[in-house]
Design a protein around this motif. Structure first.
Motif, PDB file in Angstrom:
ATOM      1  N   ILE A   1       0.840  -1.201   0.000  1.00 22.49           N
ATOM      2  CA  ILE A   1       0.000   0.000   0.000  1.00 22.49           C
ATOM      3  C   ILE A   1       0.876   1.252   0.000  1.00 22.49           C
ATOM      4  CG2 ILE A   1      -1.621   1.349   1.408  1.00 22.49           C
ATOM      5  CD1 ILE A   1      -2.890  -1.331   2.242  1.00 22.49           C
ATOM      6  N   HIS A   2       1.899   1.225   0.842  1.00 26.71           N
ATOM      7  CA  HIS A   2       2.824   2.352   0.920  1.00 26.71           C
ATOM      8  C   HIS A   2       3.515   2.575  -0.425  1.00 26.71           C
ATOM      9  CE1 HIS A   2       5.572   5.201   2.492  1.00 26.71           C
ATOM     10  NE2 HIS A   2       6.621   4.412   2.462  1.00 26.71           N
ATOM     11  N   PHE A   3       3.931   1.477  -1.018  1.00 20.08           N
ATOM     12  CA  PHE A   3       4.633   1.525  -2.308  1.00 20.08           C
ATOM     13  C   PHE A   3       3.719   2.084  -3.401  1.00 20.08           C
ATOM     14  CE2 PHE A   3       4.964  -1.076  -6.228  1.00 20.08           C
ATOM     15  CZ  PHE A   3       6.145  -0.558  -6.740  1.00 20.08           C
TER      16      PHE A   3
ATOM     17  N   GLY B   1       2.376   6.413  -6.900  1.00 17.21           N
ATOM     18  CA  GLY B   1       1.201   7.038  -7.503  1.00 17.21           C
ATOM     19  C   GLY B   1       0.351   6.104  -8.350  1.00 17.21           C
ATOM     20  N   GLU B   2       0.370   4.819  -8.002  1.00 19.28           N
ATOM     21  CA  GLU B   2      -0.488   3.895  -8.750  1.00 19.28           C
ATOM     22  C   GLU B   2      -1.867   3.866  -8.117  1.00 19.28           C
ATOM     23  OE1 GLU B   2       1.383   0.095 -10.375  1.00 19.28           O
ATOM     24  OE2 GLU B   2       2.820   0.876  -8.932  1.00 19.28           O
ATOM     25  N   GLN B   3      -2.554   4.947  -8.306  1.00 19.13           N
ATOM     26  CA  GLN B   3      -3.822   5.170  -7.639  1.00 19.13           C
ATOM     27  C   GLN B   3      -4.851   4.082  -7.950  1.00 19.13           C
ATOM     28  OE1 GLN B   3      -4.153   7.273  -5.394  1.00 19.13           O
ATOM     29  NE2 GLN B   3      -6.329   7.630  -5.115  1.00 19.13           N
ATOM     30  N   LYS B   4      -4.896   3.682  -9.197  1.00 17.46           N
ATOM     31  CA  LYS B   4      -5.962   2.755  -9.581  1.00 17.46           C
ATOM     32  C   LYS B   4      -5.792   1.408  -8.885  1.00 17.46           C
ATOM     33  CE  LYS B   4      -8.388   0.877 -13.537  1.00 17.46           C
ATOM     34  NZ  LYS B   4      -8.264  -0.468 -12.955  1.00 17.46           N
ATOM     35  N   LEU B   5      -4.591   0.882  -8.950  1.00 14.46           N
ATOM     36  CA  LEU B   5      -4.327  -0.408  -8.319  1.00 14.46           C
ATOM     37  C   LEU B   5      -4.548  -0.307  -6.807  1.00 14.46           C
ATOM     38  CD1 LEU B   5      -3.452  -3.276  -8.852  1.00 14.46           C
ATOM     39  CD2 LEU B   5      -1.085  -2.573  -8.508  1.00 14.46           C
ATOM     40  N   LEU B   6      -4.142   0.812  -6.239  1.00 11.43           N
ATOM     41  CA  LEU B   6      -4.308   1.028  -4.811  1.00 11.43           C
ATOM     42  C   LEU B   6      -5.790   0.961  -4.426  1.00 11.43           C
ATOM     43  CD1 LEU B   6      -3.171   1.902  -2.030  1.00 11.43           C
ATOM     44  CD2 LEU B   6      -3.454   4.260  -2.763  1.00 11.43           C
TER      45      LEU B   6
END
Lengths: 437, 615
Positions: free
Chosen positions: A178-180, A185-190
């Motif tokens: 999650i931190h990574f 900035g991989e907002q979608k995957l997050l």
């Protein structure tokens, strides 16, 4: 057993495994890199450090001397899912050659080597089980750097659902991912991950955070509007709603006022030109602005203070304080008076200050209110000691004298005589009081 | 130059020397002339290890600050980037490398030195940008524990608390464990390890694991430390929130001490010459180094500020008397002796002048302050500092912690700095074991309306870290903790303290109380309270080879290393030094931490980074 096999099946049939490609070297720097590589290879000849024996990039491709490839081996898919060709791993190179550089490090040894800053091949870990053992080893080592490297590898080689499912029972690794994802900035995957985990409030906050990156106010407003429907906690949702409503108001007010200011017809804007736009300012600042430029407007307009007060349920205390500061800055003493005057049902008027009159005095004094104005409010300070202090400090002689009179304090009155001007009305007043006491 | 490091019970010069050696070795790897491009954050910590002279000896000819754009022209063979492993810095490096003139001759070689560790993530990022191949050496410099003073080590990792308690990223704990291994390699295996908290447990586990995995680390050095105490910052969230009241603590609260340096407003340091009538006042901030190398500072830094004035005036008298001596020096011998003492006296005089000025500055701030923010400019009562302090002390002694506080409300209304507000609200929450729903909602609303709704993200972070929370179960166990650990002392003596509570004029820092009680009579006496505090408490023993077991001389003090995971304040350090100096204490303390913090820097590290305000 059967579970493990099923997982392996799943992996082989679903994971998007990538190997190196030969065609990602077309960038402008290849020449430069070429020369660096030359230097690198030279170094490899001279430098016989054992540690460099297995020089393999983190993603599993060798960069050492044994298998120098015509181009830099590169796997550029850890951060994007597009534009790279897929190869079956066993086809990428003859088996024998493969064996040549891939030592049989156990998961534990691999992790240890990585902890010592060595680059290690992870491609050997092909079954889901192997990968999970590797991850668990990395987590047990606590080195976030290594954990993240393993996660990048897993993320690249496992199907999303599988990755999510396995991470759900591995909280430490999950936190690192999650931190990574936030960091890169991989907002979608997050968001997908958080949704999968049913961490809905975090999804909401994480999405809301995005508004900070939007410069254009119209777009920001639209974005905030979209946020209202997100699964925030019950306490937070009203704030998000207010944030949207506030920006919506500010956009309207800003457009209107900029026009007014440019037209130059409005006296207030001419006399007190705006220092900055009101967009993105906090609510209380907006209220101050509205009390400064739009005080007399009817409640129906968006920019009127009373409308803001109602819409955002601003507490009385906060409202009075802000309005007072704004009107005092304009030296509109009659507004100050009206603000602090209340009428009861019999029609009697009474002065009332939810913030306390000592605070009123402070604000007025700060704005250089004349003594006549100031002393009216100093007189209303309830606590005698505070009243005397303020009255003395701001030279409200009348209030000081009256207070000592009420206290029947001859000594203080006499002492105060030397503080007023000789021959003034105040001195006369003291004298007459003293002779009657 | 680093004499102050060897003044304590443990000679920390050895650690510094080890750091210098590693640096020299790396520099020598890059043969030829060099320029260093610095991640600005690192220059401070590096300055404590090596001066420019060392770099120069190893052919470092130029130094630049890392920033986007073309690298400055410098006729050197090597360009070395000294950076923390952060993605945003990698982007800048990428930009630098891309803009390098490929036509120049001779070409310059690029290298990266990651501090404190190489990061696979960063290297992957550089690879993404297609520049990874441009670097010949990519190495790490494990600047884990930096010696700050004779009894103080810090990792200066500003985000350690956030990473550990908010993001659950234990990388900084890994570094802490590595640092402790280095320390043990230099100063011997520490036979006893105590700890309290989850992070403490992790670090102890890692140390034990590392020892097992690298049997070579078994050394034959006679142990210098008897005990290691690992403490989680979240075991004691209260202490950093309170305003530190020691001299050093207040300097840090007001001006911020960075890597032992402080920058002060110059006005009070103007050279006093006659006839200049106040013109040509210096405009550059006055920069001073603060450590025990300065005799006077070592004497006063850990005192309560209220006790500093009398020491300064006493010193002033002694120094003027010493200068007066010259009139009495009659014989050549006497004059000679006077002259020989002159440099020392002059240094003492200038040190005294500096600290008198600092004390004056602090006195001004602690009695008058003025805030001008945005549209507003409000006067604040000259007693603002004391009002703030009064509220803090009320909370810490358990008064009115369960309702909305008037002073906090007033401060919000006057738009005092948000960090100040958050410090107070968090303090109240911690002292009440969480706030009631109504109170919490009220504060949140006021904060968001006054400072902006986007701060909802920061409030959320504070809640996650446990600094701000809802009281659940309706039970407040803080009073029990306070009474058992005697955290509040009504009869505090600031001038001649007899208890650690003098550092906060009444409040005894919980963390230090735990250290004190561990030494005597032992934690068994406070089992109940330890259970109320978060995380496990534990004890581990590390076997020493026979022959290395210590036989204590009669009257010899034990040495305990206290490691604060997540940060430590100067006031806590002062309290530990006080315990070291107690005549019948029996224990001397060396302090290590992930970062030197105060309430402001700490809260700041937890705040969501927001776009800069438009004006």
């Amino acid at each position: 057993m059967s579970r493990a096999r099923a997982d392996e099946e799943e992996y082989w049939h679903s994971s998007k495994f990538r190997a190196f490609t030969f065609d990602d070297e077309d960038d402008e720097l290849s020449q430069l890199k070429e020369s660096k590589r030359a230097v690198n290879s030279l170094r490899d000849i001279v430098d016989d450090d054992d540690d460099d024996l297995e020089k393999v990039s983190w993603s599993g491709e060798p960069v050492g001397r044994r298998n120098r490839l015509p181009s830099l081996p590169s796997l550029s898919d850890a951060f994007s899912d597009t534009g790279v060709k897929n190869y079956a791993p066993e086809l990428r190179r003859p088996k024998a050659e493969y064996k040549d550089y891939s030592n049989d490090w156990s998961p534990r040894d691999t992790v240890r080597r990585m902890q010592r800053g060595k680059v290690c091949s992870l491609e050997r870990f092909r079954s889901l089980q192997d990968k999970l053992v590797l991850l668990d080893e990395a987590v047990a080592g606590h080195d976030g750097n290594v954990i993240t490297a393993v996660l990048i590898f897993l993320k690249r080689t496992l199907r999303r659902e599988v990755l999510f499912r396995e991470l759900e029972v591995r909280q430490v690794a999950l936190c690192h991912l999650i931190h990574f994802l936030k960091e890169t900035g991989e907002q979608k995957l997050l968001l997908d991950l958080l949704r999968f985990l049913d961490r809905t409030e975090e999804v909401a906050l994480s999405q809301y955070r995005e508004h900070l990156n939007i410069q254009d106010v119209e777009k920001k407003r639209e974005f905030l509007k979209g946020c209202i429907g997100l699964p925030f906690s019950a306490e937070d949702i009203s704030h998000i709603q207010d944030h949207y409503t506030l920006l919506e108001r500010q956009i309207i007010i800003e457009a209107n006022d900029r026009h007014l200011a440019m037209a130059g017809q409005s006296e207030i804007f001419r006399k007190y030109p705006r220092k900055a736009s009101i967009l993105n300012m906090p609510l209380v600042t907006t209220l101050f602005y509205s009390c400064f430029y739009h005080y007399t407007e009817a409640e129906g307009t968006f920019s009127s203070p009373t409308n803001l007060k109602k819409t955002f349920k601003i507490p009385d205390k906060q409202y009075v304080l802000t309005a007072l500061a704004a009107r005092a800055k304009l030296r509109a003493w009659e507004d100050v008076d009206a603000l602090l005057t209340t009428k009861n049902w019999l029609g009697y008027t009474k002065k009332k200050a939810p913030i306390g009159f000592h605070r009123v005095v402070e604000i007025l004094q700060r704005n250089n209110a004349p003594v006549q104005v100031l002393q009216e409010y100093v007189r209303l300070v309830e606590d005698v000691e505070t009243r005397l202090n303020l009255a003395t400090k701001y030279k409200c002689h009348d209030v000081v004298i009256d207070t000592y009179r009420d206290l029947k304090d001859r000594i203080q009155l006499m002492a105060y005589k030397c503080k007023v001007e000789r021959g003034s009305a105040e001195e006369e007043k003291i004298n007459s009081l003293l002779s009657n006491m | 130059m680093a004499a102050h490091l060897s003044s304590g019970r443990v000679n920390l010069t050895a650690l510094r020397e080890a750091g210098r050696r590693e640096l020299r070795e790396f520099l020598d790897k890059c043969a030829g002339s060099k320029a260093i491009v610095w991640d600005e954050y690192l220059t401070g910590p590096f300055g404590l290890i090596a001066q420019y002279s060392l770099l120069k000896e190893h052919e470092v000819e130029k130094m630049f600050t890392l920033k986007p754009g073309r690298l400055p022209q410098a006729d050197v063979r090597n360009i070395i980037f000294f950076v923390r492993p952060r993605l945003e810095l990698m982007d800048i490096i990428t930009d630098n490398v891309r803009r390098e003139d490929r036509g120049r001759s001779p070409q310059r070689d690029f290298h990266i030195l990651f501090v404190p560790r190489r990061s696979l993530l960063c290297e992957q990022w550089l690879k993404e940008q297609g520049v990874l191949g441009s670097f010949i050496h990519r190495e790490q410099y494990s600047l884990d524990l930096i010696p700050f003073d004779g009894d103080l080590l810090s990792m200066e990792s500003e985000s350690a608390f956030k990473e550990c308690y908010l993001e659950n990223d234990q990388t900084s704990l890994y570094h802490a464990a590595k640092g402790l291994m280095t320390l043990q390699a230099l100063y011997g295996t520490i036979p006893q390890i105590f700890g309290k908290g989850d992070c403490a447990r992790h670090v102890a586990n890692m140390m034990i694991r590392m020892k097992r995995e690298f049997p070579g680390s078994q050394n034959s050095i006679f142990p210098v430390f008897d005990t290691l105490l690992l403490l989680d910052r979240n075991v004691d969230l209260l202490t950093p929130l309170a305003t530190q009241l020691t001299y050093e603590g207040l300097i840090d609260e007001i001006y911020g001490i960075q890597n032992t340096y402080v920058k002060l407003p110059p006005e009070k340091f103007a050279p006093k010459k006659q006839g200049e009538g106040g013109k040509d006042l210096p405009t550059e901030p006055k920069k001073l180094q603060l450590n025990s190398a300065e005799e006077l500072y070592a004497e006063i830094r850990d005192k309560n500020f209220n006790a500093v004035g009398s020491v300064l005036s006493k010193k002033a008298k002694i120094i003027s008397a010493a200068f007066e001596e010259r009139h009495h020096a009659k014989t050549v011998g006497e004059i000679k002796q006077f002259v020989s003492q002159l440099p020392h006296m002059q240094a003492a005089r200038s040190s005294l002048a500096n600290h008198t000025s600092i004390a004056e500055l602090i006195k001004d701030i602690t009695t008058v302050s003025c805030y001008c923010i945005g549209f507003y400019s409000f006067p604040t009562a000259s007693e603002d500092f004391f009002d703030n302090l009064t509220v803090e002390q009320e909370f810490m002694s358990g008064i009115d912690t369960d309702k909305v506080n008037n002073y906090i409300e007033d401060c919000i209304a006057q738009k005092h700095s948000l960090i100040k507000i958050l410090r107070l609200v968090c303090l109240q929450s911690v002292c009440n074991n969480g706030l009631k729903q109504k109170v919490l909602d009220h504060y949140k609303r006021e904060i968001l309306q006054t400072y902006g709704y986007e701060h909802i993200l920061t409030l959320n972070n504070l809640e996650k870290a446990g600094l701000l929370k809802l009281q659940t179960g309706g039970r407040n166990n803080y009073p029990t903790i306070r009474k058992t650990l005697r955290l509040w002392m009504d009869d505090v003596n600031e001038q001649n303290p007899n208890d650690i509570s003098y550092v906060y004029s009444g409040y005894a820092p919980l963390s230090v109380r735990l250290a004190q009680l561990l030494a005597r009579p032992g934690w068994r006496s406070i089992e109940e309270v330890l259970k109320m505090l978060p995380g496990p408490h534990f004890e581990e023993r590390q076997q020493l080879p026979t022959g290395l077991q210590k036989k204590r001389q009669h009257g010899e003090n034990r040495v305990t290393l206290v490691f604060f995971l997540g940060g430590v304040t100067y006031a806590e350090i002062a309290a530990l030094r006080f315990l070291s100096q107690m005549e019948d204490g029996g224990t001397e303390y060396v302090i290590a931490t992930t970062k030197l913090i105060n309430g402001t820097t700490w809260i700041k590290s937890l705040m969501e980074k927001l776009e800069p305000a438009p004006f």
